[in-house]
Write an enzyme that holds these catalytic residues in place. Structure first.
Site, PDB file in Angstrom:
ATOM      1  N   SER A 268      42.872 -68.793  78.866  1.00 10.36           N
ATOM      2  CA  SER A 268      44.067 -68.452  79.639  1.00 10.36           C
ATOM      3  C   SER A 268      44.361 -69.576  80.623  1.00 10.36           C
ATOM      4  O   SER A 268      44.517 -70.728  80.236  1.00 10.36           O
ATOM      5  CB  SER A 268      43.880 -67.104  80.333  1.00 10.36           C
ATOM      6  OG  SER A 268      45.061 -66.698  80.997  1.00 10.36           O
ATOM      7  N   SER A1788     -46.617 -17.059 101.831  1.00 12.37           N
ATOM      8  CA  SER A1788     -47.074 -15.675 101.847  1.00 12.37           C
ATOM      9  C   SER A1788     -46.628 -14.946 100.581  1.00 12.37           C
ATOM     10  O   SER A1788     -46.973 -15.356  99.462  1.00 12.37           O
ATOM     11  CB  SER A1788     -46.538 -14.984 103.109  1.00 12.37           C
ATOM     12  OG  SER A1788     -47.016 -13.670 103.206  1.00 12.37           O
TER      13      SER A1788
END
Length: 2026
Positions: A268, A1788
């Site tokens: 263009s 024990s």
């Protein structure tokens, strides 16, 4: 750029300068990179000062280059004087920029713009000129080689930002651009202020300098986008880019740039800039041209803008356009997706309705499908509305619409421009502009110094116009009124098109250009872009300025060009990229069902030398496909690979076919490729296939443009893997899309070709060479206006169906030959009607499919239209409406006839048929009577299935169904009638109708070949399995081929004209026809080789001597592998050359890439030595000048290859291979005679130090030498690990050796079995699978100086699909005691069949089986292998334990030759002991499973020693990341694993490894060390076992992360999961398991006083094991004694009443009465009395009471405590938490807990009774007052809390004084913690006194003196302490209740205890209690071994023993006569 190492910090370092006369260094550094500059001393001092300030604020996160320029900018900001600034800038030029250009350096820099800006500003300030850019493109330009077209941009989407972009460019290059801006700025300012324009600009005049430097001064973008502004600004921007480029190339003249150009043009308005540039020969003239160009652009923009025709639109219309994505209406409309003719037609149609003043016209043709229409906004909006009507909606799926019937996909958007450029609308405006530029003052066309190409015609304006023509007028016309033809403008159609197009445009012009020139060999360079995103596609500004030459891409026509080469037989072969990949001509026979389902047809094509795909779509199970592939593999030529075609739309098939292909490739079946049709798999799926299958190429068949892009993305993800894209479009035979054949190719070809690994194959419609030729050459695309687009190959299918070898029935072939076919343009008519004899129907998968238009297919087409197009719920009604017609048509025309016919021949429904009619009809349809065969075996079973059902339904008698004889199907109905006459007359029951339909659809059965019902499944009955009949027309009614479905393409069918040609003849005809179209080129063997001089000048140095040529790659840059190998091949001759050039090696039927090519790849430090005659070749290690490989001829066409290995051995290892070159397959064929034995000898030399193979057999024991584990071994192992795991040093400080020392000790015995002669396999393919090392329980770890002996045995040799596994177990003995076991598993890759050598010895896991019933016992006794020692004994309620061993031998992979299971059976007693009761003896042959183990595992439970954690978790931090050493030599030396793949790059490459690989043993050792650090605190001895499987390859230097998870417990040992992952990829490389012993533990059990309400209940709720212990005891106590211990613990009731009613109550009462104790009478005699003295035989109840709660009463507290402890212990034991060999002690009563848990000498329920009895004795033998008080208690005493002066001796004295002075009991009974805690038992009053005295001694100031006097007194009774005691005795209250006792300073009363445990007061009950225990404890139940060394009794305080000294000491302590007697007997 100088670099110095650093710590990695990112702080800027200051380097001390070094003076050198007048120069000194000045440095900047970033991270570990430093840049040094030489400057003068004076300038350096100044720069140092500036740097000190700079350090305060500089940016640390940047590159060194960014840092340098940030400092330069700092100097500018600080107004640095020109001298030092220039000096520093000069230094940058010489040290950083050098001979390059600054743009070269900043391409990848994030701060590129800042660097550019700073660079040029600094030059200006310093008064320097930048050096000219040494452009490789423009400096060496040759008009023939480089034809450069320069193009400028115009109006477009960038209009909105044009001012911003100009400002940005100005800021970068301000010093360069200043003259240009200065020359045009006044003109623009003046023009925008002229009277004629002033009203338009109105305060927005173009003040260029303000706009460029002050953003706020710029008008809004909508204004600047208008042509009145954007025209001159965009033009100026383009000229500015050119000006900068020219100045950078040559600041003196633009001539250098302009003269290098072939021409200029512009898009263009860009043509105006091009014309201005083309006239400039000097910079002055350029500025002058710029001025008129800017004036022209200004007036064009202004006049066009103001002349734009008014076309008002409503706001609604504007809004509508915006909402539809079209943008705001303007004067130009971009339309993409339509070609010019179609758009022209639309415009013409629109213009008919518009006045001429508003006509539309095409303004710009950007590309074939990108066109811009000019016109008024209103007219263009009308066009938009018209486009909306015809275009497809966004996202609309048109894939099922034939291409030519589709709506176009159009994108249309308004461009932001303010005038209809390139249209007649601007004629008046153009004239006004011309008037402003009269001829006299305007340039002429003849002034153009360079070609400027016109945008309408593409012609050189100098040729288009007269030289005297007004240039400006021509330009005005071109921009304002004439159409732009951008493709023509770019000259691509010229005979000599541009090689380069340089774009100087701010718009996206490159996209438009790329679309036009791609494939034409044009390089696009966006000269305005600093750093393009993809430099391979688009160049940037740096490419214009760099010294490197810019190469134009090769055109597609050349890059993908086919050529002829000579084949092995001398005949020419057409070669493309595809043929190079497939090693076959580029003609593929496509996978087609059913044609290429047959392996023999596929084999025929492959034997003909062509590529073909085996159609997997015809296989429905793995067995059938396996058989076919195996048969095919046995018939394919050597070196050729199979390709399988699979249907992706069939998930069921894919699910078994992919794993099948994977396993077959692993087995060595030559499957090279995979083709996927009917869908494109996902990236993840493809990635998995590529990574795991082992295929060499993958073909994908996309059906649409979108699918093509999916394939492209797949190719991008795998850029080195060949992907074949097969495109067929919609015209292909069989399944097809609706796509056009050409259009998708045109749209995607560019993107396809950007993937170098993507091969393009096209198919459909092909059948002869002339038709295929344009696609091979690429000329097919020329008719579409596109560049030549070659394809890599052709796919054919339809024509191959008539080949002789094809299974297509002759009748079907005749129909194919009769079909006419159509041209490509007509095939879409087949959707509607028969076209060329072919019709499209919808397949069973709902996809279009092409078939011959037979009667059957025409019926199908009709059903598609009338029935199958209906919703499913409406089809049955439609079928019933046409029932008679459809049944008639089915029976007359279709391959699948109507099933229902009665005996009379009438069509009926299924329910109207009798049972025998159904059977008869079945046989009629599924049995081919005239050929005496069933169509499919499953059909025979279908007949039997329904016959069985018939007999079940109709007959009342039982028949042996196995007597039904189907050998003569014609007589079968008579059999059924005889067996069941009623079947002849009885019609089908509704259930049997459903049954029949069900078995017709049964999975695994071939779909039936008839239509049984017009129901909702009619489409299934009609369409399913419709293709096989074309290959079996004999099975069709009347053998009528016109009924069947025959696949053919409407275009391709025309080329099938003969049925007598073989597959070879068809393919040769096509191939030779194609070859005839090409000029004969050089043969493959005669391709020119690269000349020596060229290679030398490149990357190779060659040195010659008198005898040899020595070739080395240069160290700077290695040549490519291809170039290197081609060069080496050019230097050798004969068989050696063939060995180098062959790409593959054949080893038997197996193929692999030629390893010699890998071995000879270029590598620094290695050279090639070749004699001048080229007869052989040596690869030499340069450093030691010794050969590594020698390749030499050996016999006729053979070559011998010797490999040498020198490390760790006294004499070098030598390994030889021999090969022969096969000219047909172009492969090396390896000579396998003796090969594996040579490999074994090589490794025997390395590993065992001997030169012979083992004489042992696999079943023998291998004895190792006795060795001493030396301190050197310990040190070397530590050294090998310490750099990798620095904190693994604990073992180095002890004599304990790490676990892997066991492997080293056992190395030779572990390895020796691999050298047994009967063990077949290639040891070069040996991989180490796993190692396991386990210490024998109780054995001490291996230590330095241990002398050990080792023996090994092969535990297993097994064969899998991919190779052979060997398991070797070695046992290590120390002092003849087994200390450790090492198991190693090896795997030899390959395919093996020597199953006679396979076996396995398996110690089965123990299995427990509970015999709970007589049935269980009977089942066991029924097993032949179950042998009891005493068959008479009962097994019910017994638990059996099976400890078995299995020996297995194999016949094949799934069948055992023999399986022998033997072992012992034990009964498990209540205390865990086992007693042998029998044996197992089983031996079975020819079996598939183990009947013994299978039975026991079903009925019993495998004993699991490891207990998984409920919540596994990470250990410590869970992981450690380590880096492996860069060299494996140290560990090779230490471990004795001298495998060359660990240290020799040559052997590693030969084995196809990525490099020398790290020992798996080393990775395991590292992982073991990390495990010790994280889980064992570095204590080597705590690691009891470690196993590792090597699941991934590890390379030296790899970074690994070792992760440790605690997964389980096993006998107190932590079971850890150990895994190692490669850092970065997270690929797992090792998976292992470790067992870590806890630190030595002791388990302590508490005694009475620890009870508490709800104790143990939380565990009861959470643990099933604990709950079962509680519940069982609770049940027993309730049953025996009538009370619930759970109730006592939970509720702590104060009383419990036990009732003695009924039989149960009386039994409980008797249990209590039987519990007696001894009572001494007044006369000294004793008698036994009930413990509960007030309980008699007549008592109806008894109540236990305690005001504190019964949990505190001794008789309840003791069993409760014991039960809680036992439950907790069993829970810990069940969870694997109890450590083996740990110490146990109980306080024990806690001793009962120890014995109950550790020894189990009594059943626990009995133990509970014992403790209950003990508690009762203690509770009720004590005299009590009326309140139940005994007057006794216990107290804890802490002497330390009295004071430092008070100790145990003093406590003893005080206790004794109180006892003697009171005459009542007080004794020390528990010595708990020395000086810390003791327990005293005694009368409550004495305990009260003890507490008071100790308080006195601790609190009184005289306490120390009182204790001192007591300590020194000869008689304590006369001391002051004794006096104080006497005072207490007088004052003390008469206490009898322990609850009144208070805590003292040093005393704590034990609440709830009123029995003086462990005191002399209870001694009288010992004898009775002893007798009580003796009655219940059996000596054989006491497991003494569990006590010795582990149990610590209270009375001894040291571990239990049974030797004399221990017993004597115990007797002395206790005074026990029993112990004394035992001691004497010991």
């Amino acid at each position: 750029m100088a670099s110095t190492p650093s710590s990695g910090s990112y702080d800027l370092a200051i380097v001390t300068p070094t003076e050198d006369h007048s120069l000194r260094s000045f440095s900047l550094s970033q991270g570990n990179v430093q840049q040094t500059f030489l400057v003068s001393t004076q300038d350096g001092a100044f720069l140092d000062q500036q740097k000190a300030s700079f350090l305060q604020s500089y940016s640390k996160d940047q590159s060194i280059l960014g840092l340098v320029f940030e400092f330069l900018q700092f100097l500018l900001d600080e107004a640095c004087p020109p001298a030092p600034l220039g000096a520093f800038l000069g230094a940058i030029e010489s040290q950083c920029v050098r001979d390059a250009n600054i743009h070269d350096l900043i391409v990848s820099e994030p701060e590129a713009k800042n660097i550019i800006r700073t660079y040029y500003r600094a030059h200006a300030v310093a008064g320097l000129n930048p050096r000219p850019a040494p452009s490789g493109l423009f400096s060496t330009v040759n008009i023939e080689a480089h034809r450069i077209l320069m193009a400028f941009g115009g109006q477009g989407s960038t209009n909105l930002v044009c001012v911003d972009e100009l400002a940005d460019l100005y800021s970068l290059y301000q010093p360069l651009l200043e003259p240009l801006i200065a020359s045009v700025a006044p003109a623009l300012a003046s023009l925008s202020r002229e009277p004629s324009t002033l009203q338009h600009y109105l305060g927005r005049e173009i003040d260029l300098y303000s706009w460029l430097t002050i953003p706020e001064s710029r008008p809004d973008r909508a204004f600047t986008a208008t042509a009145a502004v954007s025209f001159p600004i965009i033009g100026l921007l383009d000229m500015a880019h050119y000006y900068v480029l020219g100045k950078l190339l040559d600041s003196d003249s633009p001539k250098r740039l302009r003269s290098a150009l072939q021409g200029l043009t512009g898009h263009s308005q860009g043509i105006i800039v091009a014309a201005a540039v083309a006239q400039a020969d000097t910079w002055a003239s350029f500025l002058a041209q710029a001025q008129w160009a800017i004036r022209l652009l200004f007036w064009m923009g202004y006049e066009c803008h103001t002349a734009a025709p008014a076309s008002p639109l409503s706001s609604a219309a504007i809004r509508d356009s915006i909402e539809h994505g079209e943008g705001s209406p303007s004067w130009l409309l971009s339309v993409r997706g339509l070609r010019s003719p179609a758009l022209d037609a639309l415009i013409t149609d629109c213009n008919r309705r518009l006045p001429e003043s508003e006509h539309l016209s095409i303004g710009l043709i950007n590309t074939e499908r990108n066109i811009v229409v000019a016109g008024s906004p209103r007219s263009l909006r009308g066009l938009c509305l018209r486009l909306r009507e015809i275009e497809a909606d966004d996202g609309q799926d048109q894939s099922r619409v034939p291409f030519r019937q589709r709506k176009p996909v159009v994108h249309h958007t308004f461009l932001p421009v303010s005038a209809p450029f390139h249209s007649s609308h601007l004629r008046a405006a153009a004239d006004r502009v011309k008037e402003r530029f009269p001829d006299a003052s305007s340039p002429q066309v003849g002034d153009l110094l360079t070609a400027v190409y016109h945008t309408r015609t593409g012609q050189d304006m100098r040729e288009m116009f007269s030289p005297s023509n007004n240039l400006i007028h021509s330009l005005v016309e071109a921009v304002a009124c004439e159409t732009v033809d951008w493709p023509a403008t770019l000259q691509v159609s010229r005979s000599k098109p541009p090689s380069h197009i340089v774009l100087l445009s701010s718009s996206r012009l490159s996209d438009l250009v790329s679309e036009i020139v791609d494939g034409r060999g044009v390089r696009i360079i966006a000269g305005t872009v600093l750093a393009p995103t993809d430099p391979a596609v688009l160049g940037g500004k740096a490419e214009l300025l760099t010294t490197k030459p810019s190469q134009a891409p090769t055109p597609w026509a050349e890059l993908f060009k086919a050529r002829l080469v000579a084949g092995p037989d001398g005949r020419p072969i057409l070669e493309t990229r595809l043929s190079q990949l497939l090693q076959a001509p580029p003609i593929i026979t496509a996978g087609m069902t059913p044609t290429t389902v047959h392996w023999d047809f596929v084999a025929a094509v492959m034997q003909a030398g062509y590529h073909v795909e085996l159609a997997g779509g015809g296989y429905f199970d793995a067995a059938g496909m396996t058989t076919a592939i195996e048969k095919l593999a046995a018939h394919v030529p050597p070196g050729r690979g199979i390709t399988c075609n699979l249907i992706y739309a069939s998930p069921h098939s894919i699910a078994f076919q992919i794993p099948l292909i994977r396993s077959m490739i692993q087995r060595g079946i030559p499957i090279d490729g995979l083709t996927i049709g009917a869908g494109v798999p996902s990236q993840d799926v493809v990635n998995e296939w590529i990574q795991t299958l082992g295929i060499k190429h993958l073909s994908l068949k996309p059906g649409s443009i979108a699918a093509i892009y999916e394939v492209i993305e797949i190719a991008k993800k795998h850029p080195t893997f060949p992907i074949i894209l097969q495109w067929t479009g919609g015209r292909g035979g069989g399944h097809h899309s609706c796509e056009d054949f050409h259009e998708p190719l045109l749209q995607t070809y560019r993107d396809i070709r950007r993937c170098s690994n993507l091969y393009l194959v096209v198919g459909s419609g092909f059948g002869q060479a002339d038709q295929m030729h344009p696609y091979i050459t690429g000329e097919w695309s020329l008719s579409f206006g596109r560049p030549v687009m070659p394809c890599d190959g052709i796919l054919i299918g339809s024509r191959m169906m008539v080949a002789r070898e094809a299974h297509t029935s002759p009748q079907a072939k005749e129909l194919i030959l009769a079909a006419a076919g159509v041209a490509d343009s007509e095939w879409e008519q087949s959707f509607k009607k028969p076209t060329g004899g072919v019709l499209t129907v919808q397949s069973e998968m709902g996809q279009p499919i092409h078939k011959l238009a037979t009667r059957g297919v025409r019926l199908w087409h009709e059903m598609d239209k009338t029935i199958f197009s209906l919703p499913r719920d409406k089809r049955v009604a439609a079928l019933n409406a046409r029932k008679a017609e459809i049944i008639r048509r089915l029976s007359a025309d279709f391959a699948k006839p109507w099933f229902g016919y009665n005996a009379a021949g009438d069509a009926v429904d299924l329910e109207d048929m009798t049972y025998t009619e159904v059977i008869a009809r079945l046989i009629r349809l599924v049995y081919v009577s005239h050929q005496h065969r069933w169509i499919d075996p499953s059909y025979r079973q279908l007949v039997l299935d329904f016959t069985y059902r018939t007999l079940e339904r109709v007959s009342n008698a039982d028949y042996a169904t196995d007597k039904l004889d189907l050998s003569q199907p014609e007589q079968f109905v008579e059999q059924v009638q005889q067996l069941c006459p009623a079947a002849t007359t009885r019609r089908l029951h509704p259930d049997d109708v459903r049954f029949f339909l069900t078995i017709c659809k049964q999975r695994g059965r071939k779909p039936v070949n008839f239509i049984p019902a017009l129901d909702e499944d009619f489409e299934y009955w009609f369409k399913k399995d419709s293709l096989w009949q074309s290959e079996d027309v004999d099975s069709i009614i009347d053998q009528d081929a016109d009924r069947v479905c025959i696949l053919q393409g409407p275009v391709a069918v025309q080329y099938s004209r003969r049925a007598d040609q073989s597959a070879r003849e068809i393919l040769d005809e096509i191939h030779h026809g194609l070859a005839n179209h090409f000029e004969e080129g050089p043969s493959q063997s005669d391709r020119p080789s690269l000349a020596i001089s060229e290679m030398v000048s490149a990357r190779v140095t060659v040195t010659e001597s008198n005898t040899h040529r020595i070739i080395r790659p240069t160290s700077e840059s290695l040549p490519s592998v291809e170039d290197w190998q081609a060069f080496l091949a050019s230097q050798v001759t004969g068989s050696v050359r063939s060995a180098i050039m062959a790409e593959e090696v054949l080893r038997g039927s197996q193929r692999q890439a030629n390893p010699l090519r890998r071995v000879l790849e270029p590598r620094t430090g290695q050279s090639i030595q070749i004699p001048l005659d080229g007869r052989d070749l040596r690869l030499v290690e340069d450093a030691k000048n010794r050969p590594l490989v020698h390749i030499k001829p050996s016999g006729d066409q053979e070559v011998a290859v010797d490999f040498y290995y020198y490390d760790f051995v006294e004499t070098p290892g030598n390994l030889r291979f021999t090969y022969k070159f096969d000219s047909k397959s172009l492969s090396l064929v390896e000579n396998l005679d003796g090969r594996d034995d040579r490999v074994k000898l090589f490794y025997a030399h390395l590993w065992l130090g001997r030169a012979d193979l083992s004489y042992h057999r696999l079943s023998e024991v291998f004895e190792g030498e006795e060795i001493t584990l030396s301190s050197d071994l310990h040190r070397h192992l530590h050294n090998a690990l310490r750099h990798t795991v620095p904190d693994a040093t604990a073992s180095a400080t002890t004599n304990t050796l790490p676990l892997e020392a066991a492997i080293i000790a056992a190395w030779k015995p572990l390895m020796e079995p691999l050298f047994v002669a009967e063990l077949q396999g290639d040891l070069l393919r040996l991989v180490h699978l796993s190692n396991s090392i386990r210490y024998t329980p109780g054995a001490a770890p291996l230590e330095v100086n241990d002398v050990v002996a080792t023996k090994s045995q092969v535990r297993a040799v097994t064969i899998k699909e991919t190779g052979k596994t060997i398991s070797v177990e070695a046992q290590i003995f120390r002092s003849k005691t087994l200390v450790a076991t090492v198991t190693s598993e090896f795997f030899i890759k390959g395919s093996f069949s020597d199953y006679e050598t396979t076996f396995s010895h398996q110690d089965e896991a123990a299995i427990e089986l509970k015999v709970q019933s007589a049935i269980d016992e009977a089942l066991l006794r029924d097993r032949e292998w179950f042998l009891l020692d005493d068959p008479t004994q009962s097994l019910i309620d017994k638990t059996l334990v099976f400890r078995l061993h299995t020996v297995t031998r194999w016949k094949d992979q799934s069948t055992f030759t023999s399986l022998k299971t033997t072992g012992s059976i034990y009964t498990k007693h209540w205390n865990g002991t086992e007693q042998k009761v029998g044996t197992v003896a089983s031996e079975v042959v020819e079996c598939h499973g183990n009947p013994v183990i299978d039975f026991l595992q079903r009925k019993g439970t495998v004993v699991q020693e490891k207990v998984p954690l409920k919540h596994p978790g990470l250990i410590d931090n869970g992981s450690r990341t380590i880096r492996l050493p860069l060299d494996n030599a140290l560990y090779s030396s230490v471990s004795k694993d001298y495998n060359p793949i660990h240290t020799s790059s040559v052997f590693a490459r030969f084995a196809d490894l990525p490099g020398t690989i790290t020992h798996g043993m080393y990775t395991a050792a590292v992982s073991r060390a990390v495990t010790e650090c994280l889980a064992a605190d570095g204590e080597t001895g705590r690691l009891r076992s470690f196993s590792a499987s090597f699941v991934g390859m590890v390379l030296p230097g790899d970074q690994l992360t070792v992760r440790i998870r605690h997964e389980a417990m096993c006998h107190g040992r932590m079971v850890l999961s150990v895994a190692a992952y490669r850092e970065g990829t997270d690929e797992k490389v090792l998976q292992g398991e470790a067992e870590v012993e806890q630190r030595t533990s002791a388990y302590l059990f508490t005694g009475q006083g620890s009870q508490a309400q709800n104790m143990g209940m939380q565990l009861y709720d959470s643990s099933a094991v604990a709950r079962s212990v509680w519940d069982e005891v609770d049940r027993r106590l309730l049953d025996q004694y009538g009370w619930s211990i759970l109730n006592v613990v939970r509720a702590n009731p104060k009383q419990i009443t036990i009732h003695f009613r009924g039989a149960r109550g009386r039994r409980i009462r008797d249990n209590y009465l039987a519990m007696r104790t001894e009572t001494r009478m007044p006369d000294g005699s004793t008698r036994l009395e009930p413990i509960l003295r007030d309980l008699t035989a007549k008592s109806e109840s008894y109540t236990f009471f305690d005001s504190r709660g019964l949990l505190y009463a001794t008789q309840f507290a003791q069993p409760a405590i014991l039960l809680m402890e036992k439950a907790a212990f069993e829970d810990m034991k069940a969870n694997g938490l109890i450590q083996e060999g740990a110490a146990f002690a109980g306080h024990s009563l806690g001793e009962y807990g120890v014995l109950a848990s550790l020894v189990d000498f009594l059943p626990f329920e009995m133990m509970m009774s014992v403790v209950f009895y003990r508690g009762l004795v203690m509770q009720f033998t004590m005299e009590r007052d009326s309140n139940g008080h005994t007057g006794f208690s216990m107290v804890a005493v802490s002497p330390k809390r009295v004071g430092k002066y008070f100790d145990e001796a003093m406590l003893r004295i005080v206790v004794d004084l109180i006892h003697r002075q009171s005459g009542k009991l007080l004794e020390i009974v528990n010595f708990n913690v020395e000086a810390e805690q003791y327990v005293c038992a005694g009368h409550v009053r004495n305990i009260y006194i003890l507490s008071g005295i100790l308080d006195l001694l601790s609190r009184s100031a005289t306490g120390p003196q009182l204790v001192a006097s007591l300590r020194s007194a000869s008689d304590p009774a006369i001391t002051d302490v004794a006096k104080e005691i006497a005072v207490y005795l007088e004052k003390a209250p008469q206490l009898n209740n322990p609850t009144e006792l208070k805590r003292g300073r040093a005393t704590i009363p034990l609440q709830g205890i009123d029995v003086p445990f462990h005191s002399s007061h209870l001694r009288s009950g010992v004898s009775v209690y002893r007798r009580f225990l003796e009655e219940r404890i059996q000596a054989e139940n006491v497991q003494v071994d569990r006590l010795v060394g582990k149990f610590i009794p209270n009375v001894m305080g040291k571990p239990f023993a049974i030797d004399r000294s221990y017993l004597e000491e115990a007797a002395a302590v206790t005074g026990s006569s029993v112990l004394r007697e035992l001691a004497l007997a010991a």
